[in-house]
Design a protein around this motif. Structure first.
Motif, PDB file in Angstrom:
ATOM      1  N   GLN A  97     -14.490 -53.519 -27.243  1.00 15.45           N
ATOM      2  CA  GLN A  97     -15.075 -52.819 -28.385  1.00 15.45           C
ATOM      3  C   GLN A  97     -13.992 -52.224 -29.272  1.00 15.45           C
ATOM      4  N   LEU A 141     -15.305 -53.665 -15.175  1.00 16.53           N
ATOM      5  CA  LEU A 141     -16.084 -54.272 -16.259  1.00 16.53           C
ATOM      6  C   LEU A 141     -16.301 -53.282 -17.399  1.00 16.53           C
ATOM      7  N   ARG A 142     -16.552 -52.012 -17.060  1.00 18.59           N
ATOM      8  CA  ARG A 142     -16.716 -50.998 -18.110  1.00 18.59           C
ATOM      9  C   ARG A 142     -15.428 -50.814 -18.898  1.00 18.59           C
ATOM     10  N   ASP A 143     -14.296 -50.803 -18.201  1.00 19.94           N
ATOM     11  CA  ASP A 143     -13.010 -50.677 -18.884  1.00 19.94           C
ATOM     12  C   ASP A 143     -12.768 -51.863 -19.809  1.00 19.94           C
ATOM     13  N   LEU A 181     -15.049 -53.705 -21.231  1.00 25.98           N
ATOM     14  CA  LEU A 181     -15.957 -53.567 -22.373  1.00 25.98           C
ATOM     15  C   LEU A 181     -15.408 -52.569 -23.383  1.00 25.98           C
ATOM     16  N   ASP A 182     -14.869 -51.465 -22.902  1.00 27.63           N
ATOM     17  CA  ASP A 182     -14.275 -50.474 -23.809  1.00 27.63           C
ATOM     18  C   ASP A 182     -13.105 -51.076 -24.585  1.00 27.63           C
ATOM     19  N   GLU A 192     -20.016 -45.888  -8.269  1.00 26.20           N
ATOM     20  CA  GLU A 192     -19.741 -47.155  -8.932  1.00 26.20           C
ATOM     21  C   GLU A 192     -18.688 -47.913  -8.149  1.00 26.20           C
ATOM     22  N   LEU A 250     -17.483 -52.730 -11.049  1.00 28.37           N
ATOM     23  CA  LEU A 250     -18.259 -52.210 -12.171  1.00 28.37           C
ATOM     24  C   LEU A 250     -17.379 -51.369 -13.095  1.00 28.37           C
ATOM     25  N   GLN A 251     -16.520 -50.555 -12.535  1.00 29.53           N
ATOM     26  CA  GLN A 251     -15.617 -49.745 -13.354  1.00 29.53           C
ATOM     27  C   GLN A 251     -14.659 -50.640 -14.142  1.00 29.53           C
TER      28      GLN A 251
END
Length: 118
Positions: free
Chosen positions: A63, A55-57, A59-60, A48, A52-53
């Motif tokens: 949420q 963006l995932r962080d 998103l977490d 990754e 991308l990482q």
């Protein structure tokens, strides 16, 4: 395109010795020759990217914040409902004695009793 990356490719083909299967066997040989000539790049590790990482962080975190705000909204809604019920109970308790205090009792045979009968 689908043969690249970390994939290893293996192809099996069957050649029939009968004269009736000559065209099919020849077609299979041509296809296997084309597959064998496909140049595959070096194997890549699917890592990754930093973006991308990130963006995932994000998103977490979003949420988690959404869950926290949802819980806070439920708490405030419950608080508001209980406050509204308490105020309604208090106003009913205050209105009832005043309403009864303004009422004058009707005595049978009284002038007020006669006016209500009409």
């Amino acid at each position: 395109d689908s043969l690249g990356g970390k994939a290893k490719t293996c192809m099996f083909f069957h050649l029939a010795p009968e004269d009736l299967s000559y065209a099919e066997s020849l077609s299979t040989l041509y296809f296997s020759q084309r597959v064998a000539s496909v140049a595959m790049g070096a194997a890549k590790i699917n890592a990754e990217s930093g973006e991308l990482q990130s963006l995932r962080d994000g998103l977490d975190r979003a949420q988690s914040e959404c869950g926290r705000l949802h819980h806070e909204l439920e708490c405030r809604t419950n608080d508001l409902a209980s406050l509204h019920n308490r105020r309604a109970d208090d106003s009913n308790a205050q209105l009832e004695p005043k309403a009864f205090a303004k009422m004058t009792p009707i005595v049978p045979g009284d002038a007020a009793d006669v006016s209500l009968a009409k």
